[in-house]
Design an enzyme around this catalytic site. Structure first.
Site, PDB file in Angstrom:
ATOM      1  CD1 TRP A  36     -31.379   2.880  94.988  1.00 12.86           C
ATOM      2  CD2 TRP A  36     -31.443   0.725  94.361  1.00 12.86           C
ATOM      3  NE1 TRP A  36     -31.055   2.810  93.655  1.00 12.86           N
ATOM      4  CE2 TRP A  36     -31.087   1.496  93.247  1.00 12.86           C
ATOM      5  CE3 TRP A  36     -31.546  -0.657  94.206  1.00 12.86           C
ATOM      6  CZ2 TRP A  36     -30.828   0.933  92.006  1.00 12.86           C
ATOM      7  CZ3 TRP A  36     -31.286  -1.219  92.968  1.00 12.86           C
ATOM      8  CH2 TRP A  36     -30.938  -0.434  91.886  1.00 12.86           C
ATOM      9  CD  GLN A 107     -34.130   4.725  94.838  1.00 11.70           C
ATOM     10  OE1 GLN A 107     -33.715   4.776  95.988  1.00 11.70           O
ATOM     11  NE2 GLN A 107     -33.437   5.231  93.831  1.00 11.70           N
ATOM     12  CG  ASP A 168     -33.146   6.660  87.821  1.00  9.75           C
ATOM     13  OD1 ASP A 168     -33.426   5.731  88.593  1.00  9.75           O
ATOM     14  OD2 ASP A 168     -32.695   7.741  88.209  1.00  9.75           O
ATOM     15  CD  GLU A 410     -24.240   8.357  89.011  1.00 12.41           C
ATOM     16  OE1 GLU A 410     -23.706   9.372  88.501  1.00 12.41           O
ATOM     17  OE2 GLU A 410     -25.466   8.252  89.163  1.00 12.41           O
TER      18      GLU A 410
END
Ligand code: GLC
Length: 440
Positions: A36, A107, A168, A410
């Site tokens: 992704w 994913q 996650d 991130e």
């Protein structure tokens, strides 16, 4: 920073992370190609290099399995990463490709979205050629999702590892993991406080402070699930046998619903018919989303596939039915209310991955609180779809503020905007470009 400078800085990050034919998410921590991630990356690249955007997607298809699965990682073949290939050993499955090592799970199905977004930047003729090029692979992927991940043909697909959700260690999955998939040896390590010893063996915490990643006990449980999948040769029948750990993930299914719409659009554009069973299944999924609604708390949740119990832990996934685009206006309004509340999903730097008032909330721990640009992008598309343009603009401008202040990290604290996780992260850069280029 000026708009033009921000675009240029974002392009530099994507340049830095470019490898042969694809882009890694970030140097060091993420040295492979992720499914992704590359979709979001292509959505950014399309604004200045449509060839490279197409290449980013085509390079994902190198990893497609014979049964149609698109794996969540295409592994780098360099000597440095032999260990990762050993962890996955995709060759244990007869379906895995010969030429490239991959992971054995998928994913969120963002591919159709990326294909269409790239298509928007092409001429009519180029777009047709582009759609034709990826059509068979896309159909095979969506058919695989139904064949293997909706075994009772109920409409919702199930996921078998938290990594399949892309979010996650979100609390909904971690709570189920701790309940159903925590082997005795890991519990013992916890009881004897030996987890510190294992922390030294982790690669992720060499790059990012431990407080910004999942706990060592949870990380061990993630690896034990992965190990079990490998032992079962990634064969879904064997995986589901005797396991309570399969979840119909809310975010994944919302993304799938939107992807199905895109796939129908692609087929129509090039004058191809989709297989009838696929069309029927697609309709079922849109209706089945309703089963994930909890009237009492007026929110959507993920559901345990085996027990059929909703996992009533609120996360960013709660807002993604907006992105799916198939819910009523009333429900959409209710979700937007959550975005307006500072103690829920509307702090200074929205949108947090977990509600601020949740007992799980932790401002810098990934997927347990921080704000990410990719989920912001999904929420923005959903808000626009339902006509909430002001709310969408607010999220776009706070996202841009985050990167202006702290660079292309991130993720970020939703409370004070401080950066966390990997630096120079590709989808943060790519989606910054997309936000800037699609703003009125
Ligand atoms: C993290 C994220 C996942 C992403 C991967 C690579 O594991 O949780 O969504 O795909 O990093 O960037």
């Amino acid at each position: 920073m000026e708009k033009a400078n921000l675009v240029e800085a974002a392009q530099t990050v994507l340049q830095l992370n470019e490898r042969e034919g694809f882009t890694i998410p970030a140097e060091g921590l993420y040295p492979h190609q992720w499914l992704w991630d590359s979709c979001f990356i292509a959505i950014g690249l399309r604004h200045y290099d449509t060839k490279r955007a197409q290449q980013e997607i085509l390079s994902l298809l190198r990893g497609q399995w014979a049964n149609g699965m698109l794996p969540h990682m295409m592994l780098d073949s360099g000597i440095l990463h032999r260990q990762d290939r050993e962890i996955w050993r995709s060759y244990v499955s007869p379906n895995a490709p010969d030429k490239i090592a991959t992971s054995g799970i998928t994913q969120p199905p963002m591919l159709a979205e990326a294909v269409v977004q790239v298509g928007k930047k092409l001429s009519r003729i180029e777009r047709h050629t582009w759609y034709r090029r990826v059509f068979t692979s896309l159909v095979a992927y969506h058919e695989w999702l139904y064949a293997e991940r909706d075994p009772h043909q109920e409409g919702l697909t199930l996921q078998i590892h938290p990594w399949e959700t892309g979010l996650d260690n979100n609390p909904a999955w971690v709570s189920e993991l701790r309940e159903h998939q925590m082997p005795t040896w890991i519990r013992l390590i916890g009881k004897l406080h030996l987890d510190r010893l294992f922390t030294f063996m982790r690669r992720d915490t060499r790059f990012v402070p431990p407080g910004q990643r999942l706990t060592t006990l949870d990380a061990l449980a993630f690896y034990s699930v992965q190990h079990r999948l490998r032992r079962k040769q990634y064969d879904i029948r064997r995986v589901l046998n005797h396991s309570l750990f399969a979840i119909e993930d809310l975010a994944f299914n919302c993304i799938f619903i939107r992807a199905n719409k895109h796939l129908r659009h692609i087929a129509k554009t090039i004058g191809e018919d989709l297989p009838k069973p696929l069309i029927d299944n697609m309709a079922k999924t849109e209706n089945a989303l309703d089963q994930l609604w909890d009237a009492y708390s007026a929110q959507y949740y993920s559901r345990n596939f085996v027990t059929h119990n909703l996992i009533k832990t609120t996360t960013i996934a709660t807002l993604l039915p907006l992105y799916a685009g198939c819910i009523s206006k009333e429900r959409a309004k209710r979700l937007v209310e959550l975005l307006h509340s500072t103690m829920q999903y509307g702090p200074k730097y929205p949108v947090p991955s977990v509600a601020i008032s949740s007992e799980w909330f932790s401002e810098h721990r990934y997927w347990q609180g921080p704000t990410w640009l990719n989920t912001n992008w999904l929420v923005v598309q959903g808000l626009k779809h339902y006509g909430y343009h002001e709310e969408a603009e607010k999220i776009i401008s706070s996202s841009l503020k985050l990167v202006e202040q702290s660079g292309f990290s991130e993720y970020f604290s939703p409370l004070d905007g401080s950066p966390a996780g990997a630096k120079n992260f590709s989808w943060t850069a790519a989606l910054t470009i997309d936000f800037l280029k699609t703003q009125p």
